[in-house]
Design a protein around this motif. Structure first.
Motif, PDB file in Angstrom:
ATOM      1  N   SER A   8       0.901  -1.247  -0.068  1.00  0.00           N
ATOM      2  CA  SER A   8      -0.146  -0.050   0.107  1.00  0.00           C
ATOM      3  C   SER A   8       0.878   1.289  -0.011  1.00  0.00           C
ATOM      4  O   SER A   8       0.448   2.332  -0.362  1.00  0.00           O
ATOM      5  N   GLY A   9       2.125   1.125   0.464  1.00  0.00           N
ATOM      6  CA  GLY A   9       3.015   2.242   0.547  1.00  0.00           C
ATOM      7  C   GLY A   9       2.928   3.172  -0.735  1.00  0.00           C
ATOM      8  O   GLY A   9       2.795   4.349  -0.608  1.00  0.00           O
ATOM      9  N   PRO A  10       3.321   2.734  -1.696  1.00  0.00           N
ATOM     10  CA  PRO A  10       3.214   3.614  -3.066  1.00  0.00           C
ATOM     11  C   PRO A  10       1.926   4.547  -3.209  1.00  0.00           C
ATOM     12  O   PRO A  10       1.838   5.554  -3.832  1.00  0.00           O
ATOM     13  N   ASP A  11       0.939   3.827  -2.901  1.00  0.00           N
ATOM     14  CA  ASP A  11      -0.354   4.422  -2.908  1.00  0.00           C
ATOM     15  C   ASP A  11      -0.835   5.626  -2.182  1.00  0.00           C
ATOM     16  O   ASP A  11      -1.330   6.503  -2.607  1.00  0.00           O
ATOM     17  N   TYR A  12       0.005   5.705  -1.101  1.00  0.00           N
ATOM     18  CA  TYR A  12      -0.183   6.826  -0.134  1.00  0.00           C
ATOM     19  C   TYR A  12       1.054   7.920  -0.277  1.00  0.00           C
ATOM     20  O   TYR A  12       1.020   8.904   0.387  1.00  0.00           O
ATOM     21  N   ILE A  13       1.819   7.503  -0.984  1.00  0.00           N
ATOM     22  CA  ILE A  13       3.166   8.748  -1.192  1.00  0.00           C
ATOM     23  C   ILE A  13       2.415  10.027  -1.713  1.00  0.00           C
ATOM     24  O   ILE A  13       2.938  11.211  -1.248  1.00  0.00           O
ATOM     25  N   PRO A  14       1.419   9.915  -2.667  1.00  0.00           N
ATOM     26  CA  PRO A  14       1.035  11.070  -3.010  1.00  0.00           C
ATOM     27  C   PRO A  14       0.243  12.038  -1.909  1.00  0.00           C
ATOM     28  O   PRO A  14       0.290  13.487  -1.941  1.00  0.00           O
ATOM     29  N   TRP A  37      13.413   8.691  -6.664  1.00  0.00           N
ATOM     30  CA  TRP A  37      12.819   9.306  -7.888  1.00  0.00           C
ATOM     31  C   TRP A  37      11.709   8.434  -8.608  1.00  0.00           C
ATOM     32  O   TRP A  37      10.616   9.214  -8.981  1.00  0.00           O
ATOM     33  N   ILE A  38      12.022   7.288  -8.538  1.00  0.00           N
ATOM     34  CA  ILE A  38      10.957   6.672  -9.300  1.00  0.00           C
ATOM     35  C   ILE A  38       9.662   6.629  -8.579  1.00  0.00           C
ATOM     36  O   ILE A  38       8.539   6.795  -9.104  1.00  0.00           O
ATOM     37  N   MET A  39       9.598   6.471  -7.300  1.00  0.00           N
ATOM     38  CA  MET A  39       8.508   6.413  -6.512  1.00  0.00           C
ATOM     39  C   MET A  39       7.715   7.815  -6.423  1.00  0.00           C
ATOM     40  O   MET A  39       6.530   8.157  -6.379  1.00  0.00           O
ATOM     41  N   ASN A  99       5.954   7.300 -10.391  1.00  0.00           N
ATOM     42  CA  ASN A  99       4.828   6.804  -9.386  1.00  0.00           C
ATOM     43  C   ASN A  99       3.584   7.712  -8.976  1.00  0.00           C
ATOM     44  O   ASN A  99       2.501   7.542  -9.061  1.00  0.00           O
ATOM     45  N   ILE A 100       4.179   8.916  -8.464  1.00  0.00           N
ATOM     46  CA  ILE A 100       3.119   9.672  -8.265  1.00  0.00           C
ATOM     47  C   ILE A 100       2.248  10.575  -9.000  1.00  0.00           C
ATOM     48  O   ILE A 100       1.083  10.759  -9.101  1.00  0.00           O
ATOM     49  N   ALA A 101       2.858  10.713 -10.304  1.00  0.00           N
ATOM     50  CA  ALA A 101       2.298  11.232 -11.494  1.00  0.00           C
ATOM     51  C   ALA A 101       1.111  10.250 -11.694  1.00  0.00           C
ATOM     52  O   ALA A 101      -0.052  10.797 -12.187  1.00  0.00           O
ATOM     53  N   ALA A 102       1.508   9.006 -11.822  1.00  0.00           N
ATOM     54  CA  ALA A 102       0.367   8.078 -12.366  1.00  0.00           C
ATOM     55  C   ALA A 102      -0.644   7.718 -11.415  1.00  0.00           C
ATOM     56  O   ALA A 102      -1.781   7.875 -11.836  1.00  0.00           O
ATOM     57  N   ARG A 103      -0.202   7.953 -10.012  1.00  0.00           N
ATOM     58  CA  ARG A 103      -1.311   7.598  -9.161  1.00  0.00           C
ATOM     59  C   ARG A 103      -2.092   8.825  -8.984  1.00  0.00           C
ATOM     60  O   ARG A 103      -3.451   8.650  -8.662  1.00  0.00           O
ATOM     61  N   ARG A 104      -1.623  10.203  -9.156  1.00  0.00           N
ATOM     62  CA  ARG A 104      -2.519  11.254  -8.937  1.00  0.00           C
ATOM     63  C   ARG A 104      -3.512  11.196 -10.075  1.00  0.00           C
ATOM     64  O   ARG A 104      -4.720  11.485  -9.882  1.00  0.00           O
ATOM     65  N   ILE A 154      -4.639   8.608 -11.411  1.00  0.00           N
ATOM     66  CA  ILE A 154      -5.621   7.660 -11.256  1.00  0.00           C
ATOM     67  C   ILE A 154      -6.586   8.020 -10.026  1.00  0.00           C
ATOM     68  O   ILE A 154      -7.836   8.098 -10.338  1.00  0.00           O
ATOM     69  N   PHE A 155      -6.109   8.758  -9.000  1.00  0.00           N
ATOM     70  CA  PHE A 155      -6.882   9.413  -8.128  1.00  0.00           C
ATOM     71  C   PHE A 155      -7.938  10.350  -8.533  1.00  0.00           C
ATOM     72  O   PHE A 155      -9.106  10.208  -8.292  1.00  0.00           O
ATOM     73  N   ILE A 156      -7.390  11.227  -9.322  1.00  0.00           N
ATOM     74  CA  ILE A 156      -8.096  12.214 -10.028  1.00  0.00           C
ATOM     75  C   ILE A 156      -9.394  11.733 -10.764  1.00  0.00           C
ATOM     76  O   ILE A 156     -10.388  12.044 -10.556  1.00  0.00           O
ATOM     77  N   GLY A 157      -8.907  10.841 -11.545  1.00  0.00           N
ATOM     78  CA  GLY A 157     -10.098  10.228 -12.385  1.00  0.00           C
ATOM     79  C   GLY A 157     -11.048   9.368 -11.548  1.00  0.00           C
ATOM     80  O   GLY A 157     -12.237   9.574 -11.885  1.00  0.00           O
ATOM     81  N   ALA A 158     -10.551   8.761 -10.576  1.00  0.00           N
ATOM     82  CA  ALA A 158     -11.460   7.980  -9.586  1.00  0.00           C
ATOM     83  C   ALA A 158     -12.392   8.974  -9.078  1.00  0.00           C
ATOM     84  O   ALA A 158     -13.660   8.667  -8.867  1.00  0.00           O
ATOM     85  N   ALA A 159     -11.830   9.942  -8.564  1.00  0.00           N
ATOM     86  CA  ALA A 159     -12.610  11.071  -7.641  1.00  0.00           C
ATOM     87  C   ALA A 159     -13.603  11.599  -8.503  1.00  0.00           C
ATOM     88  O   ALA A 159     -14.671  11.716  -8.031  1.00  0.00           O
ATOM     89  N   LEU A 160     -13.310  11.984  -9.878  1.00  0.00           N
ATOM     90  CA  LEU A 160     -14.389  12.656 -10.566  1.00  0.00           C
ATOM     91  C   LEU A 160     -15.440  11.471 -11.006  1.00  0.00           C
ATOM     92  O   LEU A 160     -16.482  11.681 -11.019  1.00  0.00           O
ATOM     93  N   GLY A 161     -14.824  10.181 -10.959  1.00  0.00           N
ATOM     94  CA  GLY A 161     -16.050   9.311 -11.318  1.00  0.00           C
ATOM     95  C   GLY A 161     -16.789   9.093 -10.039  1.00  0.00           C
ATOM     96  O   GLY A 161     -18.010   9.032 -10.108  1.00  0.00           O
ATOM     97  N   ALA A 162     -16.214   9.351  -8.902  1.00  0.00           N
ATOM     98  CA  ALA A 162     -17.129   8.964  -7.729  1.00  0.00           C
ATOM     99  C   ALA A 162     -17.921  10.245  -7.634  1.00  0.00           C
ATOM    100  O   ALA A 162     -19.233  10.022  -7.157  1.00  0.00           O
ATOM    101  N   VAL A 163     -17.485  11.467  -7.666  1.00  0.00           N
ATOM    102  CA  VAL A 163     -18.582  12.657  -7.877  1.00  0.00           C
ATOM    103  C   VAL A 163     -19.654  12.531  -8.656  1.00  0.00           C
ATOM    104  O   VAL A 163     -20.789  12.461  -8.530  1.00  0.00           O
ATOM    105  N   SER A 164     -19.433  12.149  -9.938  1.00  0.00           N
ATOM    106  CA  SER A 164     -20.463  11.862 -11.116  1.00  0.00           C
ATOM    107  C   SER A 164     -21.461  10.859 -10.436  1.00  0.00           C
ATOM    108  O   SER A 164     -22.408  10.832 -10.770  1.00  0.00           O
TER     109      SER A 164
END
Lengths: 285, 212
Positions: free
Chosen positions: A207-213, B172-174, B178-183, B185-195
Motif C-alpha cells: 500500500s505504501g506507493p498508494d499513499y506517497i501522493p 525518484w521512481i517512487m 509513480n506519483i504522476a500516475a497515481r495522482r 488515477i486518483f483524480i480520475g477515480a474521484a471525478l468518477g465518484a463525484v459523478s
C-alpha cells in the motif's frame, strides 16, 4: 548450453521455485547478516512528528490490521507505542478491522504495564466499529457517540483520558496503522481535509506507493511502508539498540527480505536471459 | 410510489450530507451526526444480514450433500462455535485463557497468517513466469521493478559502486513517475465518484433500488 535446457528452465516445475523461496526465507533466519540501512525521509518525518508532540498530549491510534499483515505492522506498532509512552504521551485507540482487537489489546496491556501507565487515565481502547468510511466520518464528528463503550464495557465519556476529547481534531495526532481498506486512504479522504488533521501512517509495503501522493501533498505528516519502514522506525526509536527484553522484530526480519528479494531478482534475470536467448534462436531458425 | 419515496429520501439525505462541508453550524452537525449514527446501525445490520445469507446459502448445500459440502459444514460449525464462545465470553472474551481468545490465537491467527505467507511463494513463481522483456514497455517495467525491489532492502544500499545511488534513484521512481500516475488515477477515480454520487442523488442512477 543447449536450447532445450533453456526452454525447460523457463517452464520448470514451480515446486523448485517454492523450495528455493523456502530456503531464501529459512537460511537468513538461521544465519542472519545484519546489513546497515539508512532511514527514508518519510519515516524520518513520521518520527519527527511524533517527537514534536508535547508530553501530556493525547493521540488517537487507529489500529487497522489483522494477523496476515502483523509481521509488517506489529514492529512499527510496538516501536511507536514505546516512542509515545516514553514521551509521556497518552493515547486512545480504536479499530475498523474486526480481527484487530485480540491482536492489539495484549500489546497495549504489555507495553503500558511496562511504562506504569493506567487504563482509563493514560490510555484506552475503544474496540471495533463497523461502518468503514462511515465510522471514520463519525470518528471525525463525535467519538463518544460512535463508541459509547470501550472494550472493557466502560462508558467512553467517563474515561479520564477522554476528558476534553470529543472528535478527531481534538487529538494531537492521528496515527493510523493500516493494512488496507478501511485505512489511511479513507482517513485522508473522509476527514483529513475537512478538519485539517495531523495524520501519520504506517502501512504494508504493497500500500505504501498508494499513499506517497498524500505524503507529498502534506496530507500525511509521515509514512512508514512495510517491514523496511518498520525497521527504520525501530532504528530511530532505539538508536543505541533495544533495551533489555525488547526485540526489534522488523530489524531482524529485514535479513529475510534481503535474501527473498535477491532470490526473486535472480529468478527474473535468469528467466529473461533464457527467454531472450531462445527467442533469438527461434528468430534465426 | 415504491421507487419515488426512496429516490426523494436519497436526494434529501445526499444533499444534506454534502451541505455539511459548507455549513459549519452546530445545529446542522447535530442532524448529520444522527444520520451517521443511523448509517452505522445499518452497517452493523448488514453484518447480521451477511450471517443469515451465509447460512441460507450454505446450509441447504450441506443438507443436500452437494459438491464440497464437507468444507461448508466445517465453515458453518466454525461460525456457530465462534459465535457461541464470543457471546459466552462477553466483554472478557479477549482475556488470556478465554475460549474466544484461544480460538483467535491458535486457530484464526495461524490460518490467516499462513494464507498471506503463501503469497511469497506464489509471487516468486508468478514473477519468474510473467516478468519477461517482451517489448519496450515490459522492459521499462521490469527494470523499474528490479531497481525498486533491490533498493527497498538494505542489500541494495550495501552493493558496491551503485549502493549509494540506488536508493536515490528508487526514490525518484517512487516520487516522480509513480506519483504522476497515481495522482492521475486518483483524480480520475474521484471525478468518477463525484459523478456517480450526483447520479444517485439526482435519481439518474437507480441500480441500488434494484432497477436498471
Amino acid at each position: 548450453m543447449k536450447l532445450d535446457t533453456l526452454v525447460k528452465f523457463q517452464h520448470m516445475d514451480r515446486r523448485w521455485i517454492f523450495l528455493g523461496m523456502g530456503l531464501a526465507i529459512l537460511l537468513p533466519m538461521l544465519f542472519p547478516v545484519n546489513l546497515p540501512f539508512k532511514v527514508d525521509e518519510r519515516v524520518q518525518s513520521l518520527y519527527d512528528a511524533v517527537e514534536e508532540i508535547p508530553a501530556g498530549s493525547t493521540v488517537f491510534i487507529s489500529a487497522d490490521f489483522d494477523p496476515a499483515s502483523r509481521p509488517e505492522l506489529e514492529p512499527f506498532f510496538r516501536a511507536n507505542l514505546h516512542h509515545l509512552l516514553r514521551k509521556d504521551v497518552k493515547f486512545v485507540s480504536a479499530t475498523l478491522w474486526p480481527s484487530a482487537p485480540p491482536l492489539v489489546l495484549p500489546i497495549f496491556e504489555e507495553l503500558t504495564a511496562e511504562y506504569g501507565k493506567e487504563y482509563g487515565k493514560d490510555w484506552a481502547f475503544l474496540g471495533f466499529k463497523d461502518g468503514k468510511e462511515l465510522a471514520i466520518k463519525a470518528i471525525g464528528e463525535n467519538i463518544p457517540e460512535t463508541f459509547p463503550q470501550d472494550i472493557k464495557g466502560n462508558k467512553v465519556e467517563d474515561l479520564e483520558v477522554m476528558r476534553g476529547f470529543k472528535q478527531a481534531k481534538d487529538f494531537a495526532m492521528i496515527i493510523n496503522v493500516s493494512a488496507g481498506f478501511p485505512g489511511t486512504r479513507e482517513y485522508v479522504l473522509q476527514i483529513q481535509g475537512q478538519y485539517d488533521l495531523s495524520i501519520a501512517s504506517a502501512t504494508t509495503a504493497v500500500s505504501g506507493p498508494d499513499y506517497i501522493p498524500f505524503y507529498k501533498a502534506g496530507q500525511l505528516n509521515g509514512l512508514s511502508a512495510g517491514m523496511p519502514g518498520s525497521a527504520q522506525y525501530e532504528k530511530l526509536v532505539f538508536p543505541d539498540g533495544p533495551p533489555d527484553g525488547v526485540r526489534l522484530l522488523a530489524t531482524q526480519s529485514v535479513n529475510v527480505l534481503n535474501v527473498g528479494h535477491l532470490f526473486i531478482i535472480v529468478l527474473i534475470v535468469l528467466g529473461n536471459v533464457a527467454f531472450l536467448v531462445t527467442r533469438q534462436a527461434e528468430e534465426q531458425a | 410510489m415504491r421507487s419515488t419515496v426512496p429516490l426523494v429520501l436519497t436526494f434529501l439525505v445526499g444533499l444534506f450530507m454534502v451541505g455539511e462541508y459548507f455549513i459549519p453550524h452546530w445545529g446542522y452537525h447535530v442532524i448529520t451526526q444522527l444520520l451517521l449514527e443511523w448509517g452505522l446501525i445499518l452497517a452493523a445490520a448488514a453484518f447480521l444480514l451477511g450471517l443469515f445469507n451465509l447460512i441460507q446459502v450454505n446450509l441447504p448445500k450441506v443438507l443436500n450433500r452437494e459438491e464440497d459440502w464437507g468444507y461448508k459444514l466445517v465453515m458453518l460449525i466454525s461460525l456457530a462455535g465462534t459465535l457461541v464462545v464470543g457471546f459466552w465470553g462477553n466483554t472478557g472474551r479477549l482475556n488470556p485463557g478465554e475460549a474466544y481468545k484461544w480460538l483467535f490465537d491458535f486457530v484464526f491467527v495461524p490460518l490467516n497468517a499462513t494464507m498471506f505467507a503463501l503469497l511469497a511463494f506464489y509471487i516468486a513463481s508468478a514473477a519468474f513466469r510473467a516478468f519477461r522483456a517482451r517489448n519496450l514497455e515490459a522492459t521499462v517495467l521490469l527494470v523499474a521493478a528490479i531497481i525498486v525491489m533491490i533498493a527497498r532492502v538494505p542489500l541494495g544500499e550495501s552493493l558496491p559502486l551503485v549502493g549509494e545511488k540506488l536508493p536515490q534513484f528508487m526514490n525518484w521512481i517512487m516520487d516522480v513517475p509513480n506519483i504522476a500516475a497515481r495522482r492521475a488515477i486518483f483524480i480520475g477515480a474521484a471525478l468518477g465518484a463525484v459523478s456517480t454520487g450526483l447520479r444517485v442523488i439526482l435519481g439518474i442512477e437507480r441500480s441500488h433500488l434494484g432497477a436498471d
